[in-house]
Scaffold this motif. Structure first.
Motif, PDB file in Angstrom:
ATOM      1  N   MET A  24     -28.613  -7.874 114.031  1.00 45.31           N
ATOM      2  CA  MET A  24     -29.804  -7.643 114.851  1.00 45.31           C
ATOM      3  C   MET A  24     -29.445  -6.994 116.190  1.00 45.31           C
ATOM      4  O   MET A  24     -30.317  -6.518 116.910  1.00 45.31           O
ATOM      5  N   HIS A  25     -28.156  -6.939 116.492  1.00 42.02           N
ATOM      6  CA  HIS A  25     -27.659  -6.322 117.722  1.00 42.02           C
ATOM      7  C   HIS A  25     -26.932  -5.025 117.367  1.00 42.02           C
ATOM      8  O   HIS A  25     -25.827  -5.054 116.827  1.00 42.02           O
ATOM      9  N   ALA A  26     -27.538  -3.895 117.686  1.00 45.35           N
ATOM     10  CA  ALA A  26     -26.958  -2.596 117.325  1.00 45.35           C
ATOM     11  C   ALA A  26     -25.571  -2.410 117.930  1.00 45.35           C
ATOM     12  O   ALA A  26     -24.679  -1.851 117.279  1.00 45.35           O
ATOM     13  N   ASP A  27     -25.352  -2.890 119.152  1.00 46.29           N
ATOM     14  CA  ASP A  27     -24.049  -2.704 119.789  1.00 46.29           C
ATOM     15  C   ASP A  27     -22.955  -3.493 119.088  1.00 46.29           C
ATOM     16  O   ASP A  27     -21.840  -2.985 118.870  1.00 46.29           O
ATOM     17  N   LYS A  28     -23.244  -4.716 118.673  1.00 45.64           N
ATOM     18  CA  LYS A  28     -22.256  -5.532 117.967  1.00 45.64           C
ATOM     19  C   LYS A  28     -21.968  -4.941 116.580  1.00 45.64           C
ATOM     20  O   LYS A  28     -20.824  -4.851 116.143  1.00 45.64           O
ATOM     21  N   THR A  29     -23.024  -4.509 115.911  1.00 45.45           N
ATOM     22  CA  THR A  29     -22.882  -3.899 114.591  1.00 45.45           C
ATOM     23  C   THR A  29     -22.059  -2.623 114.691  1.00 45.45           C
ATOM     24  O   THR A  29     -21.164  -2.381 113.877  1.00 45.45           O
TER      25      THR A  29
ATOM     26  N   THR B  54     -19.803  -1.833 116.962  1.00 45.56           N
ATOM     27  CA  THR B  54     -18.408  -2.169 117.248  1.00 45.56           C
ATOM     28  C   THR B  54     -17.665  -2.546 115.970  1.00 45.56           C
ATOM     29  O   THR B  54     -16.563  -2.045 115.702  1.00 45.56           O
ATOM     30  N   LEU B  55     -18.267  -3.415 115.165  1.00 39.70           N
ATOM     31  CA  LEU B  55     -17.619  -3.861 113.929  1.00 39.70           C
ATOM     32  C   LEU B  55     -17.469  -2.718 112.931  1.00 39.70           C
ATOM     33  O   LEU B  55     -16.399  -2.518 112.347  1.00 39.70           O
ATOM     34  N   CYS B  56     -18.537  -1.967 112.724  1.00 41.41           N
ATOM     35  CA  CYS B  56     -18.517  -0.925 111.689  1.00 41.41           C
ATOM     36  C   CYS B  56     -17.682   0.286 112.087  1.00 41.41           C
ATOM     37  O   CYS B  56     -17.088   0.932 111.222  1.00 41.41           O
ATOM     38  N   LYS B  57     -17.593   0.565 113.373  1.00 41.24           N
ATOM     39  CA  LYS B  57     -16.718   1.648 113.833  1.00 41.24           C
ATOM     40  C   LYS B  57     -15.260   1.278 113.536  1.00 41.24           C
ATOM     41  O   LYS B  57     -14.485   2.113 113.061  1.00 41.24           O
ATOM     42  N   ALA B  58     -14.900   0.021 113.797  1.00 46.94           N
ATOM     43  CA  ALA B  58     -13.540  -0.446 113.500  1.00 46.94           C
ATOM     44  C   ALA B  58     -13.290  -0.448 111.993  1.00 46.94           C
ATOM     45  O   ALA B  58     -12.198  -0.087 111.537  1.00 46.94           O
ATOM     46  N   LEU B  59     -14.297  -0.837 111.205  1.00 53.97           N
ATOM     47  CA  LEU B  59     -14.142  -0.836 109.747  1.00 53.97           C
ATOM     48  C   LEU B  59     -13.984   0.596 109.235  1.00 53.97           C
ATOM     49  O   LEU B  59     -13.144   0.858 108.367  1.00 53.97           O
ATOM     50  N   ALA B  60     -14.750   1.529 109.767  1.00 55.29           N
ATOM     51  CA  ALA B  60     -14.636   2.930 109.365  1.00 55.29           C
ATOM     52  C   ALA B  60     -13.229   3.459 109.637  1.00 55.29           C
ATOM     53  O   ALA B  60     -12.645   4.149 108.799  1.00 55.29           O
ATOM     54  N   ALA B  61     -12.683   3.124 110.792  1.00 53.54           N
ATOM     55  CA  ALA B  61     -11.329   3.574 111.128  1.00 53.54           C
ATOM     56  C   ALA B  61     -10.306   2.996 110.157  1.00 53.54           C
ATOM     57  O   ALA B  61      -9.383   3.693 109.709  1.00 53.54           O
ATOM     58  N   LYS B  62     -10.500   1.734 109.788  1.00 54.23           N
ATOM     59  CA  LYS B  62      -9.572   1.086 108.854  1.00 54.23           C
ATOM     60  C   LYS B  62      -9.683   1.714 107.457  1.00 54.23           C
ATOM     61  O   LYS B  62      -8.681   1.893 106.765  1.00 54.23           O
TER      62      LYS B  62
ATOM     63  N   TYR C 236     -24.482   1.572 106.043  1.00 56.93           N
ATOM     64  CA  TYR C 236     -25.089   2.659 106.812  1.00 56.93           C
ATOM     65  C   TYR C 236     -24.301   2.919 108.096  1.00 56.93           C
ATOM     66  O   TYR C 236     -23.937   4.052 108.405  1.00 56.93           O
ATOM     67  N   GLU C 237     -24.043   1.865 108.850  1.00 55.41           N
ATOM     68  CA  GLU C 237     -23.366   2.041 110.141  1.00 55.41           C
ATOM     69  C   GLU C 237     -21.930   2.505 109.958  1.00 55.41           C
ATOM     70  O   GLU C 237     -21.441   3.350 110.719  1.00 55.41           O
ATOM     71  N   THR C 238     -21.249   2.027 108.933  1.00 54.94           N
ATOM     72  CA  THR C 238     -19.879   2.475 108.658  1.00 54.94           C
ATOM     73  C   THR C 238     -19.888   3.948 108.255  1.00 54.94           C
ATOM     74  O   THR C 238     -19.045   4.731 108.701  1.00 54.94           O
ATOM     75  N   SER C 239     -20.848   4.337 107.417  1.00 46.10           N
ATOM     76  CA  SER C 239     -20.930   5.739 106.978  1.00 46.10           C
ATOM     77  C   SER C 239     -21.192   6.669 108.160  1.00 46.10           C
ATOM     78  O   SER C 239     -20.696   7.792 108.198  1.00 46.10           O
ATOM     79  N   ARG C 240     -21.937   6.193 109.132  1.00 45.41           N
ATOM     80  CA  ARG C 240     -22.233   6.995 110.327  1.00 45.41           C
ATOM     81  C   ARG C 240     -20.938   7.348 111.050  1.00 45.41           C
ATOM     82  O   ARG C 240     -20.753   8.479 111.501  1.00 45.41           O
ATOM     83  N   HIS C 241     -20.028   6.404 111.126  1.00 47.66           N
ATOM     84  CA  HIS C 241     -18.754   6.648 111.819  1.00 47.66           C
ATOM     85  C   HIS C 241     -17.783   7.461 110.964  1.00 47.66           C
ATOM     86  O   HIS C 241     -16.900   8.114 111.507  1.00 47.66           O
TER      87      HIS C 241
ATOM     88  N   ALA D 201     -13.067  -0.992  98.278  1.00 47.57           N
ATOM     89  CA  ALA D 201     -14.206  -1.712  98.833  1.00 47.57           C
ATOM     90  C   ALA D 201     -13.765  -2.178 100.216  1.00 47.57           C
ATOM     91  O   ALA D 201     -12.569  -2.311 100.476  1.00 47.57           O
ATOM     92  N   ALA D 202     -14.722  -2.405 101.080  1.00 47.04           N
ATOM     93  CA  ALA D 202     -14.410  -2.859 102.426  1.00 47.04           C
ATOM     94  C   ALA D 202     -15.453  -3.877 102.849  1.00 47.04           C
ATOM     95  O   ALA D 202     -16.598  -3.838 102.385  1.00 47.04           O
ATOM     96  N   CYS D 203     -15.049  -4.780 103.717  1.00 45.56           N
ATOM     97  CA  CYS D 203     -15.982  -5.793 104.212  1.00 45.56           C
ATOM     98  C   CYS D 203     -15.661  -6.117 105.661  1.00 45.56           C
ATOM     99  O   CYS D 203     -14.544  -5.897 106.128  1.00 45.56           O
ATOM    100  N   ILE D 204     -16.629  -6.662 106.332  1.00 44.73           N
ATOM    101  CA  ILE D 204     -16.418  -7.094 107.708  1.00 44.73           C
ATOM    102  C   ILE D 204     -15.593  -8.373 107.707  1.00 44.73           C
ATOM    103  O   ILE D 204     -14.606  -8.478 108.417  1.00 44.73           O
TER     104      ILE D 204
END
Length: 191
Positions: free
Chosen positions: A40-45, A47-55, A78-83, A141-144
């Motif tokens: 529900m918090h775009a900034d927290k999401t 942060t997590l998905c940007k790090a997951l995308a890099a990994k 969606y957020e991971t794909s954006r990064h 596959a990837a997960c938070i």
């Protein structure tokens, strides 16, 4: 980003719940990770998905698509794909089986499945089966958060941002202190 960083974000969002929970897998646990409170918090999401995308990119390169299992995997996919700069699609249940209902992907497309939380890996295994039947090349596959701490077999390599082993029990093997608490089912499967 390390496991403690990820869990810190979950704590900030009030997303680590204690009690008696019926997990999506049917197992019972004294801890539930309510990722909706994070998402529900775009900034927290972000942060997590940007790090997951890099990994993901470091592990398998850039995929052609990111696929999320509905419902829980849609937002992180969606957020991971954006990064990653690639399209995000999702599978959803049709008569109990995951289907890619709203989208098409090319045969041989390199796909990474992105999920929120993994406990047994069932949703990812079902997604892998769906995508392979369509001719996709599911590279990972990837997960938070991987609640199994690397023990879940998802059928493809699993990239996790955090490993957080939380006990999970079959209903007929509950510890007495957990059995004494009425269970709640906060997950989304079967709704």
């Amino acid at each position: 980003m390390q496991t403690e960083d990820v869990l810190g974000i979950f704590r900030e969002a009030g997303a680590i719940l204690e009690g008696h929970f019926i997990l999506t897998s049917g197992l019972r646990s004294p801890v539930f990770l309510q990722k909706a409170r994070v998402f529900m918090h775009a900034d927290k999401t972000e942060t997590l998905c940007k790090a997951l995308a890099a990994k993901i990119e470091e592990s398998v390169g850039k995929p052609d698509y990111v696929v999320g299992p509905a419902v829980g995997g849609i937002i992180p996919a969606y957020e991971t794909s954006r990064h990653l700069g690639v399209p995000a699609v999702w599978v959803e249940r049709e008569q109990g089986t995951f289907r890619l209902r709203r989208f098409e992907i090319e045969k041989g497309a390199r796909v990474v499945i992105v999920e929120d939380i993994v406990t047994t890996g069932l949703s990812i295994r079902e997604t892998v089966e769906c995508l392979k039947a369509l001719g996709a090349d599911v590279v990972a596959a990837a997960c938070i958060v991987d609640r199994s701490a690397g023990k879940a077999d998802v059928g493809v390599p699993l990239i996790s941002l955090a490993e957080y082993e939380v006990p999970a029990y079959p209903v007929d093997a509950l510890p007495p202190e957990l059995a004494a608490i009425p269970p709640v089912k906060p997950g989304s499967r079967n709704i």
